[in-house]
Scaffold this motif. Structure first.
Motif, PDB file in Angstrom:
ATOM      1  N   MET A   1       0.816  -1.187   0.000  1.00 54.93           N
ATOM      2  CA  MET A   1       0.000   0.000   0.000  1.00 54.93           C
ATOM      3  C   MET A   1       0.866   1.259   0.000  1.00 54.93           C
ATOM      4  SD  MET A   1      -2.860   1.478   2.603  1.00 54.93           S
ATOM      5  CE  MET A   1      -4.140   0.352   2.163  1.00 54.93           C
ATOM      6  N   ALA A   2       2.017   1.219   0.667  1.00 52.17           N
ATOM      7  CA  ALA A   2       2.875   2.405   0.751  1.00 52.17           C
ATOM      8  C   ALA A   2       3.291   2.877  -0.640  1.00 52.17           C
ATOM      9  CB  ALA A   2       4.107   2.110   1.599  1.00 52.17           C
ATOM     10  N   LYS A   3       3.626   1.950  -1.505  1.00 51.77           N
ATOM     11  CA  LYS A   3       4.049   2.321  -2.858  1.00 51.77           C
ATOM     12  C   LYS A   3       2.901   2.958  -3.628  1.00 51.77           C
ATOM     13  CE  LYS A   3       7.324  -1.458  -3.247  1.00 51.77           C
ATOM     14  NZ  LYS A   3       7.666  -2.620  -4.069  1.00 51.77           N
ATOM     15  N   ARG A   4       1.723   2.422  -3.474  1.00 50.20           N
ATOM     16  CA  ARG A   4       0.564   2.971  -4.183  1.00 50.20           C
ATOM     17  C   ARG A   4       0.264   4.388  -3.701  1.00 50.20           C
ATOM     18  NH1 ARG A   4      -4.723   2.422  -2.807  1.00 50.20           N
ATOM     19  NH2 ARG A   4      -4.265   0.669  -1.453  1.00 50.20           N
ATOM     20  N   CYS A  10       9.505   9.211  -3.857  1.00 52.64           N
ATOM     21  CA  CYS A  10      10.168   8.799  -2.618  1.00 52.64           C
ATOM     22  C   CYS A  10       9.653   9.661  -1.468  1.00 52.64           C
ATOM     23  CB  CYS A  10      11.677   8.953  -2.770  1.00 52.64           C
ATOM     24  SG  CYS A  10      12.598   8.629  -1.239  1.00 52.64           S
ATOM     25  N   GLN A  11       9.308   9.037  -0.369  1.00 49.66           N
ATOM     26  CA  GLN A  11       8.753   9.778   0.750  1.00 49.66           C
ATOM     27  C   GLN A  11       9.813  10.436   1.625  1.00 49.66           C
ATOM     28  OE1 GLN A  11       5.811   6.399   1.454  1.00 49.66           O
ATOM     29  NE2 GLN A  11       4.776   8.156   2.326  1.00 49.66           N
ATOM     30  N   THR A  22       9.813  -3.686 -14.614  1.00 44.73           N
ATOM     31  CA  THR A  22       9.446  -4.362 -15.863  1.00 44.73           C
ATOM     32  C   THR A  22       7.958  -4.257 -16.183  1.00 44.73           C
ATOM     33  OG1 THR A  22       9.273  -6.459 -14.679  1.00 44.73           O
ATOM     34  CG2 THR A  22      11.373  -5.988 -15.773  1.00 44.73           C
ATOM     35  N   ASN A  23       7.144  -3.894 -15.211  1.00 51.19           N
ATOM     36  CA  ASN A  23       5.712  -3.684 -15.443  1.00 51.19           C
ATOM     37  C   ASN A  23       5.399  -2.232 -15.795  1.00 51.19           C
ATOM     38  OD1 ASN A  23       5.073  -6.375 -14.818  1.00 51.19           O
ATOM     39  ND2 ASN A  23       4.955  -5.916 -12.642  1.00 51.19           N
ATOM     40  N   GLY A  24       6.439  -1.398 -15.871  1.00 49.23           N
ATOM     41  CA  GLY A  24       6.254   0.006 -16.205  1.00 49.23           C
ATOM     42  C   GLY A  24       5.838   0.871 -15.025  1.00 49.23           C
ATOM     43  N   GLU A  25       5.934   0.317 -13.799  1.00 48.30           N
ATOM     44  CA  GLU A  25       5.570   1.065 -12.595  1.00 48.30           C
ATOM     45  C   GLU A  25       6.818   1.718 -11.996  1.00 48.30           C
ATOM     46  OE1 GLU A  25       4.269  -2.373 -10.553  1.00 48.30           O
ATOM     47  OE2 GLU A  25       2.213  -2.229 -11.292  1.00 48.30           O
ATOM     48  N   PRO A  26       6.663   2.891 -11.377  1.00 57.74           N
ATOM     49  CA  PRO A  26       7.816   3.535 -10.732  1.00 57.74           C
ATOM     50  C   PRO A  26       8.436   2.606  -9.692  1.00 57.74           C
ATOM     51  CG  PRO A  26       5.906   4.990 -10.738  1.00 57.74           C
ATOM     52  CD  PRO A  26       5.427   3.651 -11.191  1.00 57.74           C
ATOM     53  N   TYR A  27       9.770   2.488  -9.725  1.00 60.40           N
ATOM     54  CA  TYR A  27      10.452   1.598  -8.793  1.00 60.40           C
ATOM     55  C   TYR A  27      10.744   2.304  -7.483  1.00 60.40           C
ATOM     56  CZ  TYR A  27      13.580  -1.683  -6.641  1.00 60.40           C
ATOM     57  OH  TYR A  27      14.138  -2.558  -5.748  1.00 60.40           O
ATOM     58  N   LEU A  28      10.068   1.869  -6.444  1.00 58.20           N
ATOM     59  CA  LEU A  28      10.317   2.300  -5.068  1.00 58.20           C
ATOM     60  C   LEU A  28      10.382   1.055  -4.203  1.00 58.20           C
ATOM     61  CD1 LEU A  28       7.806   5.290  -4.855  1.00 58.20           C
ATOM     62  CD2 LEU A  28      10.299   5.445  -5.040  1.00 58.20           C
ATOM     63  N   GLU A  29      11.002   1.173  -3.058  1.00 59.39           N
ATOM     64  CA  GLU A  29      11.125   0.053  -2.131  1.00 59.39           C
ATOM     65  C   GLU A  29      10.364   0.363  -0.847  1.00 59.39           C
ATOM     66  OE1 GLU A  29      15.542  -1.129  -3.793  1.00 59.39           O
ATOM     67  OE2 GLU A  29      15.396  -0.253  -1.793  1.00 59.39           O
ATOM     68  N   THR A  47       5.015   1.846   7.383  1.00 60.50           N
ATOM     69  CA  THR A  47       5.704   1.594   6.124  1.00 60.50           C
ATOM     70  C   THR A  47       5.647   2.806   5.210  1.00 60.50           C
ATOM     71  OG1 THR A  47       3.728   0.553   5.203  1.00 60.50           O
ATOM     72  CG2 THR A  47       5.390  -0.908   6.128  1.00 60.50           C
ATOM     73  N   VAL A  48       6.728   3.011   4.485  1.00 58.48           N
ATOM     74  CA  VAL A  48       6.832   4.099   3.516  1.00 58.48           C
ATOM     75  C   VAL A  48       7.479   3.550   2.252  1.00 58.48           C
ATOM     76  CG1 VAL A  48       6.938   6.001   5.183  1.00 58.48           C
ATOM     77  CG2 VAL A  48       9.043   4.829   4.524  1.00 58.48           C
ATOM     78  N   ALA A  49       7.384   4.323   1.171  1.00 57.75           N
ATOM     79  CA  ALA A  49       8.009   3.961  -0.099  1.00 57.75           C
ATOM     80  C   ALA A  49       9.208   4.872  -0.312  1.00 57.75           C
ATOM     81  CB  ALA A  49       7.005   4.115  -1.232  1.00 57.75           C
ATOM     82  N   LEU A  50      10.376   4.261  -0.536  1.00 57.62           N
ATOM     83  CA  LEU A  50      11.611   5.019  -0.693  1.00 57.62           C
ATOM     84  C   LEU A  50      12.318   4.633  -1.981  1.00 57.62           C
ATOM     85  CD1 LEU A  50      13.107   4.634   2.904  1.00 57.62           C
ATOM     86  CD2 LEU A  50      11.717   6.519   2.018  1.00 57.62           C
ATOM     87  N   CYS A  51      13.044   5.589  -2.554  1.00 59.73           N
ATOM     88  CA  CYS A  51      13.909   5.280  -3.690  1.00 59.73           C
ATOM     89  C   CYS A  51      15.043   4.394  -3.148  1.00 59.73           C
ATOM     90  CB  CYS A  51      14.436   6.556  -4.337  1.00 59.73           C
ATOM     91  SG  CYS A  51      15.619   7.490  -3.343  1.00 59.73           S
ATOM     92  N   PRO A  52      15.723   3.660  -4.016  1.00 61.31           N
ATOM     93  CA  PRO A  52      16.795   2.779  -3.537  1.00 61.31           C
ATOM     94  C   PRO A  52      17.869   3.505  -2.728  1.00 61.31           C
ATOM     95  CG  PRO A  52      16.264   2.278  -5.818  1.00 61.31           C
ATOM     96  CD  PRO A  52      15.501   3.519  -5.458  1.00 61.31           C
ATOM     97  N   ASN A  53      18.234   4.735  -3.126  1.00 64.02           N
ATOM     98  CA  ASN A  53      19.268   5.474  -2.382  1.00 64.02           C
ATOM     99  C   ASN A  53      18.816   5.799  -0.970  1.00 64.02           C
ATOM    100  OD1 ASN A  53      21.213   5.438  -4.380  1.00 64.02           O
ATOM    101  ND2 ASN A  53      20.657   7.446  -5.189  1.00 64.02           N
TER     102      ASN A  53
END
Length: 83
Positions: A1-4, A10-11, A22-29, A47-53
């Motif tokens: 849910m955090a990614k959605r 990135c939060q 590969t599904n064309g969705e923004p990549y966040l972790e 939970t939060v959605a963060l960029c890899p960095n």
């Protein structure tokens, strides 16, 4: 849910995801603000959605100021979407 809820941003750094998966969705972790290993809950409000960095930064530095920012931004998103 955090990614959605993050809608591709990135939060922590508030930048758009660095690339699409590969599904064309923004990549966040997904990241647990209070780590599960330290007693954190596996819930939407921890939970939060963060960029890899930023995700790596949180696991290496785990700065208290960043933790408070993430808690506030998570709460704002959940309140905004009434989750």
């Amino acid at each position: 849910m955090a990614k959605r809820l993050a809608k591709g941003k990135c939060q922590l750094c508030l930048q758009q995801a660095p690339f699409k998966n590969t599904n064309g969705e923004p990549y966040l972790e997904t990241h647990h603000i209070v780590w599960l290993s330290k007693g954190g809950d596996d819930t939407c409000d921890n939970t939060v959605a963060l960029c890899p960095n930023c995700h790596k930064k949180m696991h290496i530095v785990n700065n208290e100021e960043d933790i408070e920012i993430l808690k506030e931004r998570c709460k704002e998103l959940l309140d905004h979407y009434s989750v």
